[in-house]
Each structure stands twice: as C-alpha cells, then as structure tokens.
Design a protein around this motif. Structure first.
Motif, PDB file in Angstrom:
ATOM      1  N   MET A  19       0.862  -1.172  -0.090  1.00  0.00           N
ATOM      2  CA  MET A  19       0.690  -0.174   0.081  1.00  0.00           C
ATOM      3  C   MET A  19       0.959   1.116   0.171  1.00  0.00           C
ATOM      4  O   MET A  19       0.550   2.300  -0.430  1.00  0.00           O
ATOM      5  CB  MET A  19      -0.738  -0.052   1.451  1.00  0.00           C
ATOM      6  N   LEU A 165      -6.205  -0.606   7.296  1.00  0.00           N
ATOM      7  CA  LEU A 165      -6.369  -0.316   5.994  1.00  0.00           C
ATOM      8  C   LEU A 165      -8.140  -0.054   6.546  1.00  0.00           C
ATOM      9  O   LEU A 165      -7.790   1.558   5.496  1.00  0.00           O
ATOM     10  CB  LEU A 165      -6.484  -1.455   5.524  1.00  0.00           C
ATOM     11  N   TRP A 169      -8.075   3.940   4.384  1.00  0.00           N
ATOM     12  CA  TRP A 169     -10.277   4.236   3.193  1.00  0.00           C
ATOM     13  C   TRP A 169     -10.279   5.514   3.394  1.00  0.00           C
ATOM     14  O   TRP A 169     -11.260   5.841   2.635  1.00  0.00           O
ATOM     15  CB  TRP A 169     -10.356   2.978   3.284  1.00  0.00           C
ATOM     16  N   VAL A 254      -5.442  -4.580  -2.577  1.00  0.00           N
ATOM     17  CA  VAL A 254      -5.316  -5.046  -1.501  1.00  0.00           C
ATOM     18  C   VAL A 254      -6.010  -6.222  -2.061  1.00  0.00           C
ATOM     19  O   VAL A 254      -5.232  -7.897  -1.788  1.00  0.00           O
ATOM     20  CB  VAL A 254      -6.700  -4.653  -0.457  1.00  0.00           C
TER      21      VAL A 254
END
Lengths: 301, 307
Positions: A19, A165, A169, A254
């Motif tokens: 990421m 995550l 987001w 992901v």
C-alpha cells in the motif's frame, strides 16, 4: 486451513508494505526502489526502541508501534526534500536516486546495527486452538484438533492490518487530506493552481508510504527477526503486488496482496521454492509486458 | 578517432609504468569497461534504462564457462557461444520488454534478470549456483598462449577492449548511431521522420546485449571464475553507475566511470565493510549534481569536441 491463516498473516504484512509503495507511485509517479529499506529500517528501529525502553514487552512494543512509523516517515520525508525534490521527480533520475538511497540506508544500518539478526519479543503470544467442524458418528460436531492453532499475536497482526486499511480508506475518501492527495494525483499542475501545496503533499505522501512499510515491519519483527538485508524480499513482493493490482490502484493492491500472500504457501506446496520464485517472477514480467496497467488497472487515457 | 587511439596508447603504456597490483586491477577494469560500453549503447545512446543487464553479462559468462566445462569446448568456439547466447537472450528479452517503455521497461528487465538469476540457481547441479565454478588453467589458453599469466591477461584484455572500444566509437558515428540518438531525444519525431523506432531499439538492445556478453565471456576466460553473483541485481546496477559517473552517451565515459568507481571501492573497502555505501552516495550525488557524468559535464562546459 492453517496454511490459509498463515497466508493471511503474510498478506496482512504485505498489504501494508505494498500500500505504501502504491500510494507513492499513485500520487507522485515515483517508483521507490528504497521502499524495502524503509521496511528494514522499521524492523531495526523497532528492535532499538524495545531494547532501549526495556520493561514489559507490551510497553516497548506499543511504543515502537507508535514511534517507529513516524520516525521512518520523517526520515523518508527528509529524503524527499533533500533528494527527490531536487531532481524534479524525473522518472529516470528518481529511480537512480532511490537505488542510491537503498544502498545508503542498507549500508548505514550495517555499519551501526551490524550484520546480526535480532529478535523482538512479541507482546503476547498465547496459542489458541481453532475449532474444526466435522461429520462424525454423532452427526455434525465441533472438535479441537491439536495441529490447528495460531498464536494470538498472529491474529492481532491480521486485525491490526485490517484496522489500518480501514483508517487509510477513510482518510483517503472522507477527509480533506484525502481530497488534497487525490487532487494532486489527478493533476498536480491544476492542484497547484488551486492552492494545494504540491511540494508539501509529496513529502507527506512519501513519508506516509515509508511509514506504512515501517508499520508492517514493526508488526512482523516478533515473527521474523530484524536483519539489515531483510528489505529485499518485501520490496520484490510489494512490487509484484502493486504491478498485478495495477499501478496506483488501491483496491487492486489489496486484492493482489491477498492473492499473492495466500498463494505463496500454496505454490510452494507444488514446486520447489526456487522454481516457485522463477514462475512468479516470470509471470509478473509477462503481466507487465502484456497488461502494463495491471490486472485491475485502467488503461491510461 | 585520434583521441581513441591515444586512450589505447595510454592503456598500453600503463602496463610498463604501473606496479603489478595495478596492472591486475587495470585488466579487470578494461573487461568491466567493455560491459559498461555495452550498457552505454542502450542507455546513453538509445535512452533505454535497463535494470537487468547482468543477465547478458551472465549469458556470455555461462555460455563460455559451461561449454568449456561440460562439453570441453576450446576457447574460440566457447567464447563465440557466449556471445551468441547473450545476443539470443537480448533478442528474446527485447522482443518482449520493448513493448513497454519507461518505468515498466526498467521493472520488466529487472524481473527478467531476476528470472535468469533464479534459473542459474535452479540448475545448481551444472552451474554450482552462488558458489560458482573455476575454469581450469589448461582450458584457458588460446592459440598456444596461456592466458592466465599477468602479462598475457593484460594484453588479451587490452586487445578485446580496443576492438569493442573502436567498434562502438565507429558505430555511434554511423547513421545507425545517429538514429539511436534521434530516438533518445524524441522517439515520436524519429518515427515521424520514417525511422522504424521499434526495430532500431531491438537492434540496439541486441548489440548492447552482445557486447555485455563479450565482457562476461572475457571475464570468465581471463579470471577463470564463473558464478551466479554476476547475475544479481547489483551487477545490473553497476554498469548504470559506471556510465552515469563517466558520462552517458560519450565513448570514453564508460572507461572513466569504471576506473573511478573501481578505485573508489578499492580504497574505501580498505576502511569499511560497508563499501556499497560509497556506491549509494555516489549515485545520489550524481543524480543531484552531475546528471551528465564526468565526461559529459566536461563536454558541456569546456570541450564540446569530446566524443
């Protein structure tokens, strides 16, 4: 079942590392070859923080979890200011410069930290056995087989990665910071014209990317020891993940991380580790040759 | 041309002036300079940044070493096999990798080189993997001359270097070389002018790979060692470093870059194990302050006639 849980742990670390690489590439169009070294730096610093603080492992670990990513992020942001900004983010020259950074970080660690691999104690490490459902003589029943267990720490890693995550987001899609980042990603000139401090955003993004790698590394050191050459594999794997997921596509990253992390164990069941690596590396090269935008990425318009 | 002859004369003279240790060092430098020149042809002249040239060096090296060791080839055919192996690999890699450009090209070449490295490890039975194998002294003589002696080695390296050096200098003066520069400067425009850019890039990659293969085969021949470490990422990055340091797109830049880097590492490794730190600092400083390299900067500032 157990293989897939171990795979989930690998995926969790991988998704954080990849990421970071993906965000840096997406926003700045910079291929950060030194990314693996930021990962390594995170692991080594985690060892430094936990040993200097001493005391109970939980205390040291939590401190490392907070301090190390910030520290590595600051180092990366400094490197961005000092080096990448001065070459105007020219793609060829940034690659060469980040290769240089790779050697500097790696060798500086060798000189100070030394060539030994050192472990960090996990904050908690109880074995949990998992239930297994089976049709026995008495119909459907739940058993607790001996081999099927996972340490509580590994479960924590999986949940921590999911939490990070989700947080990431939310930041990217719901906050002003995310809006600024997305604006810079789409068109840095226009963003600049609208008063977005693009230079600062770049430094922050580069720091964030490195911080994510460092976070993944802090999570991994209780499982895998900290060593100055440990950055190579995560870099290659993160590259593979980002390419397969589509350069700069976050959902793709992901999914690809899950795919690679899970299949890593499965491929090595069928082939020898070297052959598995050969196949994986070659396939990734082929994906890039025939679908440069990645499996989920969109073709550039 | 005069300048190139002068460089060769200086290299010839060095043999009589330098002490034994540095004569040995210069044999190695000249072989590595062949590699750097091969890389320069693609990076400096055509503008394609490959991060996987070690695979061509290794192809030349193993093409030579394996045929000698397994099939008992004599030097000349084994050497030729090395060059052909490198050129063939370059043809395949070029056919696939040249579909991409820029960052994707770098990563694809990196991945291919990594594949080659892993393949060498996988066939460890023949290649002896990381450990490598030694080419016996008896198998390293050409036309009755034993190439293991210090003197013979220096002159063999010098002759092969001279051939590649003059050939590359000639090549970049020819229309072919000018077309490669046109692609580097503006591929779109070169294509508009009617040049088949895809074909030219493939040819450049094949020649570049073949020259790198010559370097690999020469290394195996003169130093008698063949090992997988020569196909690692590090050996793909070295030629980039040498060419950047010396000056991309100049004919003598690669040689200057290799000499500079060789002695920098040679001296610094006397003080620390972390000598690669020097390589890293050099790369960063170069990208920041001298993107044209030593010869390139000289050419821009003072001597526009430098080739």
């Amino acid at each position: 079942m157990l293989a897939s849980l171990e795979g989930a742990v690998i995926s969790a670390i991988l998704v954080l590392t990849a990421m970071g690489l993906s965000i840096v590439f997406g926003v700045m169009r910079v291929v950060n070859v030194a990314h693996g070294e930021f990962f390594m730096l995170g692991a080594v610093l985690a060892w430094v923080v936990t040993t200097t603080l001493g005391g109970h492992p939980v205390f040291g670990f939590v401190a490392a979890l907070i301090v190390v990513p910030v520290l590595v992020g600051c180092i990366a942001a400094g490197a961005d200011r000092l080096i990448l900004k001065r070459v105007n983010y020219d793609p060829d020259r940034t690659i060469v410069a980040t290769i240089g950074m790779l050697y500097i970080i790696q060798q500086a660690t060798l000189m100070t930290y030394g060539p030994e691999a050192r472990p960090v104690e996990a904050p908690f490490n109880t074995r949990l056995s998992l239930p297994w459902f089976e049709f026995g003589d008495e119909g459907f029943q739940m058993i607790w087989p001996w081999g099927l267990s996972i340490t509580s720490y590994k479960l924590f890693v999986i949940f921590a990665a999911i939490a990070v995550l989700i947080a990431l987001w939310i930041v990217l899609t719901r906050t002003k910071i995310g809006l600024i980042m997305r604006a810079t990603q789409q068109d840095s000139d226009t963003a600049q014209a609208f008063g977005v401090p693009v230079g600062k955003v770049y430094s922050w993004v580069f720091g964030l990317g490195a911080g994510l790698a460092a976070l993944g590394a802090v999570l991994v050191v209780p499982i895998q020891q900290a060593h100055y050459l440990m950055g190579g594999d995560p870099l290659l794997l993160a590259f593979i993940v980002v390419i397969i997921g589509g350069l700069g596509s976050l959902p793709g990253t992901v999914i690809a991380a899950l795919l690679i992390g899970m299949s890593d164990g499965i491929i090595s069941v069928f082939f020898s580790p070297t052959l598995a690596k050969i196949i994986a590396t070659f396939l990734v090269a082929m994906v890039l040759v025939f679908r440069p935008q990645g499996l989920l990425g969109r073709a550039p318009s | 041309m005069t300048l190139h002859i002068a460089v060769l004369v200086v290299l010839l003279g060095l043999f009589f002036v330098l002490p034994a240790y540095h004569v040995g060092a210069f044999s190695r430098i000249m072989v590595l300079a062949i590699y750097a020149m091969g890389y320069n042809l693609l990076f400096g002249y055509t503008g394609l940044l490959s991060l996987g040239h070690a695979m061509f060096f290794a192809a030349g090296m193993y093409g030579f070493g394996l045929t000698v060791n397994l099939f008992g080839f004599s030097v000349a055919p084994a050497f030729l096999t090395g060059i052909i192996a490198a050129a063939a690999l370059a043809l395949i890699v070029g056919y696939l990798a040249l579909r991409t450009a820029g960052v994707a090209f770098m990563i694809v070449t990196l991945m291919f080189a990594q594949t080659v490295y892993l393949v060498i490890l996988y066939f460890g039975e023949y290649t002896r993997g990381d450990e490598g194998f030694v080419v016996q002294q008896a198998q390293r003589s050409f036309a009755g001359i034993d190439l293991t002696g210090e003197t013979e080695r220096y002159f063999a390296a010098l002759i092969l270097f001279a051939i590649c050096f003059l050939a590359v200098a000639k090549l970049v003066q020819m229309p072919f070389g000018k077309r490669l520069v046109a692609i580097r400067e503006n591929e779109e425009r070169a294509r508009m002018l009617g040049y088949d850019a895809a074909k030219l890039k493939l040819h450049a990659l094949i020649i570049s790979g073949a020259v790198s293969g010559i370097a690999g085969a020469t290394y195996g021949l003169l130093f008698g060692y063949v090992g997988a470490s020569f196909s690692t990422v590090q050996y793909s990055i070295f030629p980039l470093l040498w060419v950047l340091l010396g000056g991309a797109g100049t004919t003598i830049g690669p040689l200057i870059g290799v000499i500079f880097m060789f002695y920098l590492i040679d001296i610094s490794s006397g003080y620390t194990d972390a000598y690669l730190l020097i390589a890293g600092v050099a790369l960063v400083l170069l990208t920041l302050f001298a993107p044209l390299g030593l010869v390139g900067t000289l050419r821009k500032r003072a001597f526009p006639w430098l080739p």
